[in-house]
Design an enzyme around this catalytic site. Sequence first.
Site, PDB file in Angstrom:
ATOM      1  N   CYS A 241       0.815  -1.218   0.000  1.00 41.08           N
ATOM      2  CA  CYS A 241       0.000   0.000   0.000  1.00 41.08           C
ATOM      3  C   CYS A 241       0.845   1.264   0.000  1.00 41.08           C
ATOM      4  O   CYS A 241       0.320   2.361  -0.168  1.00 41.08           O
ATOM      5  CB  CYS A 241      -0.939  -0.002   1.204  1.00 41.08           C
TER       6      CYS A 241
ATOM      7  N   ASN B  63      -9.949  -0.032   1.513  1.00 41.87           N
ATOM      8  CA  ASN B  63      -8.508   0.113   1.323  1.00 41.87           C
ATOM      9  C   ASN B  63      -8.167  -0.289  -0.110  1.00 41.87           C
ATOM     10  O   ASN B  63      -8.234  -1.467  -0.456  1.00 41.87           O
ATOM     11  CB  ASN B  63      -7.791  -0.782   2.334  1.00 41.87           C
TER      12      ASN B  63
ATOM     13  N   HIS C 282      -2.768   7.019   4.352  1.00 45.31           N
ATOM     14  CA  HIS C 282      -3.249   5.825   3.666  1.00 45.31           C
ATOM     15  C   HIS C 282      -4.622   5.464   4.234  1.00 45.31           C
ATOM     16  O   HIS C 282      -4.834   5.460   5.441  1.00 45.31           O
ATOM     17  CB  HIS C 282      -2.260   4.680   3.876  1.00 45.31           C
TER      18      HIS C 282
HETATM   19  C1  LIG Z   1      -8.741  -6.238  10.708  1.00 51.07           C
HETATM   20  C2  LIG Z   1      -9.218  -5.324  11.827  1.00 51.07           C
HETATM   21  C3  LIG Z   1     -10.290  -4.373  11.291  1.00 51.07           C
HETATM   22  C4  LIG Z   1      -9.807  -6.154  12.930  1.00 51.07           C
HETATM   23  O1  LIG Z   1     -10.271  -5.315  13.958  1.00 51.07           O
HETATM   24  P1  LIG Z   1      -9.957  -5.680  15.470  1.00 51.07           P
HETATM   25  O2  LIG Z   1     -10.656  -4.685  16.300  1.00 51.07           O
HETATM   26  O3  LIG Z   1      -8.455  -5.803  15.607  1.00 51.07           O
HETATM   27  O4  LIG Z   1     -10.679  -7.059  15.622  1.00 51.07           O
HETATM   28  P2  LIG Z   1     -10.029  -8.449  16.064  1.00 51.07           P
HETATM   29  O5  LIG Z   1      -9.079  -8.940  15.011  1.00 51.07           O
HETATM   30  O6  LIG Z   1      -9.519  -8.265  17.465  1.00 51.07           O
HETATM   31  O7  LIG Z   1     -11.298  -9.353  16.064  1.00 51.07           O
HETATM   32  C5  LIG Z   1     -12.343  -9.180  16.995  1.00 51.07           C
HETATM   33  C6  LIG Z   1     -13.382 -10.235  16.748  1.00 51.07           C
HETATM   34  O8  LIG Z   1     -14.100  -9.915  15.532  1.00 51.07           O
HETATM   35  C7  LIG Z   1     -14.114 -11.066  14.684  1.00 51.07           C
HETATM   36  N1  LIG Z   1     -14.114 -10.598  13.301  1.00 51.07           N
HETATM   37  C8  LIG Z   1     -13.055 -10.439  12.462  1.00 51.07           C
HETATM   38  N2  LIG Z   1     -13.481  -9.996  11.272  1.00 51.07           N
HETATM   39  C9  LIG Z   1     -14.818  -9.858  11.366  1.00 51.07           C
HETATM   40  C10 LIG Z   1     -15.812  -9.424  10.476  1.00 51.07           C
HETATM   41  N3  LIG Z   1     -15.540  -9.023   9.214  1.00 51.07           N
HETATM   42  N4  LIG Z   1     -17.084  -9.391  10.905  1.00 51.07           N
HETATM   43  C11 LIG Z   1     -17.423  -9.770  12.146  1.00 51.07           C
HETATM   44  N5  LIG Z   1     -16.513 -10.204  13.049  1.00 51.07           N
HETATM   45  C12 LIG Z   1     -15.231 -10.239  12.662  1.00 51.07           C
HETATM   46  C13 LIG Z   1     -12.877 -11.827  15.042  1.00 51.07           C
HETATM   47  O9  LIG Z   1     -12.986 -13.182  14.673  1.00 51.07           O
HETATM   48  C14 LIG Z   1     -12.815 -11.627  16.527  1.00 51.07           C
HETATM   49  O10 LIG Z   1     -13.686 -12.553  17.134  1.00 51.07           O
HETATM   50  P3  LIG Z   1     -13.273 -13.258  18.531  1.00 51.07           P
HETATM   51  O11 LIG Z   1     -13.150 -12.119  19.504  1.00 51.07           O
HETATM   52  O12 LIG Z   1     -14.422 -14.165  18.763  1.00 51.07           O
HETATM   53  O13 LIG Z   1     -11.971 -13.940  18.249  1.00 51.07           O
HETATM   54  C15 LIG Z   1      -8.033  -4.490  12.403  1.00 51.07           C
HETATM   55  O14 LIG Z   1      -7.132  -5.335  13.075  1.00 51.07           O
HETATM   56  C16 LIG Z   1      -7.286  -3.760  11.343  1.00 51.07           C
HETATM   57  O15 LIG Z   1      -7.813  -2.825  10.734  1.00 51.07           O
HETATM   58  N6  LIG Z   1      -6.000  -4.089  11.117  1.00 51.07           N
HETATM   59  C17 LIG Z   1      -5.199  -3.457  10.108  1.00 51.07           C
HETATM   60  C18 LIG Z   1      -5.491  -4.058   8.779  1.00 51.07           C
HETATM   61  C19 LIG Z   1      -4.978  -3.220   7.657  1.00 51.07           C
HETATM   62  O16 LIG Z   1      -5.173  -2.038   7.634  1.00 51.07           O
HETATM   63  N7  LIG Z   1      -4.342  -3.852   6.680  1.00 51.07           N
HETATM   64  C20 LIG Z   1      -3.858  -3.230   5.496  1.00 51.07           C
HETATM   65  C21 LIG Z   1      -2.697  -2.377   5.800  1.00 51.07           C
HETATM   66  S1  LIG Z   1      -2.130  -1.627   4.351  1.00 51.07           S
END
Ligand SMILES: CC(C)(COP(=O)(O)OP(=O)(O)OC[C@H]1O[C@@H](n2cnc3c(N)ncnc32)[C@H](O)[C@@H]1OP(=O)(O)O)[C@@H](O)C(=O)NCCC(=O)NCCS
Length: 337
Positions: A119, A288, A258
Site C-alpha cells: 500500500c 482500502n 493511507h
Molecule cells: C482487521 C481489523 C479491522 C480487525 O479489527 P480488530 O478490532 O483488531 O478485531 P479483532 O481482530 O480483534 O477481532 C475481533 C473479533 O471480531 C471477529 N471478526 C473479524 N473480522 C470480522 C468481520 N468481518 N465481521 C465480524 N466479526 C469479525 C474476530 O474473529 C474476533 O472474534 P473473537 O473475539 O471471537 O476472536 C483491524 O485489526 C485492522 O484494521 N488491522 C489493520 C489491517 C490493515 O489495515 N491492513 C492493510 C494495511 S495496508
Amino acid sequence: MIGTANGVAISITGLGCHVPERVLSNDELATMVETSDEWIVERTGIRERRIAAPEEALSDLALPAARAALEQAGLKGAEIDLVIVATVTPDMAFPATAAILADQLGARDAGAYDLSAGCTGFMYAVAQAYGMLAGGLSQRALVVGGDVLSKIMDWSDRTTCVLFGDGAGAVVLERVGEGGFLGFELGADGSGGPQLFLPAGGSRTPASGDTIGEHLHFVKMNGREVFKFATRVLVSSAEAVLAECGRAIDEVDVYVPHQANVRIIEYARNKLGIPEDRVVVDVDRYGNTSSGSIPLALADAQAEGRLEAGTLVLMTGMGAGLTWGSGLIEWTDGGRG
Ligand SMILES: CC(C)(COP(=O)(O)OP(=O)(O)OC[C@H]1O[C@@H](n2cnc3c(N)ncnc32)[C@H](O)[C@@H]1OP(=O)(O)O)[C@@H](O)C(=O)NCCC(=O)NCCS
C-alpha cells in the site's frame, strides 16, 4: 531513507482517478460471510467499496486515471518520458502494466516499469519519479498507484475481504517555478513481511492451475499486528519528514494518510495533533485500495477545492513489506518552471 528537495522545484501538475462502477455494500458482504454492517463500520469506518468486473484488470482502471491526469496537466501521452505503476496486482507478472499503459497512452519513448511496495507503492513511486526528474533523467513523469485486490481476496475470509476495494489514481510530475515537493521519508522492515502477504505466484511458490493450491493465491494478513505497525509508522514517518523539511505539524493544511481504516487514521491524527478538518477520509466509500488509496484521496481533496497553490500537503502510506513512506508537498497550480 530520508531527504529534502535541494534546489529543484518539482510538483504534481495533473491528477486523476478511476474506480470500477460496481459498488459492494457492507450489507451485501454480510450475505457472503458472517459479518455485519455494524461490525465493519465500527471497526473500520468502511461502508462500501468498488469491485472490478471479471474482465477488468489494473490497466483498465489506470488508463482513465492517467488520461484525466494528463488532461489536467495539459499534456499528451507522447510528452511523458517515464511511467511508473505502483501496484501488487499488475495485469500479469510481465510485461509490466506500466509498459502496457505507456503503449495505450502513446508514450512511445518512455521508460516504463512497475513498482511493488504494498500500500506504500504510490509514495515510493512518487519519490522515485521525483528523483528521476531532479537528476535530469526525466522531464515529465506519470505515476499511477492502483490495485485490483478483489482478484486476490479470499471471499470466504471475513478478516480480510471486508477491508479492501479496487481503484487507481494517477499524477503527472514536472518541474515548476517554485513550491512542489519538499522531502520524502521511506522505509521497510522485511521481518514483518509475513504479517501481510500473498504466498504464491512468485518464484518461491509459482503460480499454478492446481486448485489444491488455490488458497495460496489469496491475501493473508495478521490484522492485529498490521494495526499496531500502521499506527506506529503513520506517526513516526510523518514526524520524520516534517522534521527533515523543517516544518511544524500545525503548518500542514491537508493530511492525506493511507486509507486503511478510520481507527488507524484517527489514532495517527490525534497523536500527530492534526485538526479533524485537515484530514482527507474516503475509506468509507472505497475501502482500502492499496496503492490507489493516496492518489484517490488526493483527487477527492482536489474535487472538494482543498488543494490550492501554497497548500501544504502531508501524505503517508504504509503496507505490505512491511513498508512505509511520507511525502511533503507545497501544492502548485500547474505553473511549470
Ligand atoms: C482487521 C481489523 C479491522 C480487525 O479489527 P480488530 O478490532 O483488531 O478485531 P479483532 O481482530 O480483534 O477481532 C475481533 C473479533 O471480531 C471477529 N471478526 C473479524 N473480522 C470480522 C468481520 N468481518 N465481521 C465480524 N466479526 C469479525 C474476530 O474473529 C474476533 O472474534 P473473537 O473475539 O471471537 O476472536 C483491524 O485489526 C485492522 O484494521 N488491522 C489493520 C489491517 C490493515 O489495515 N491492513 C492493510 C494495511 S495496508
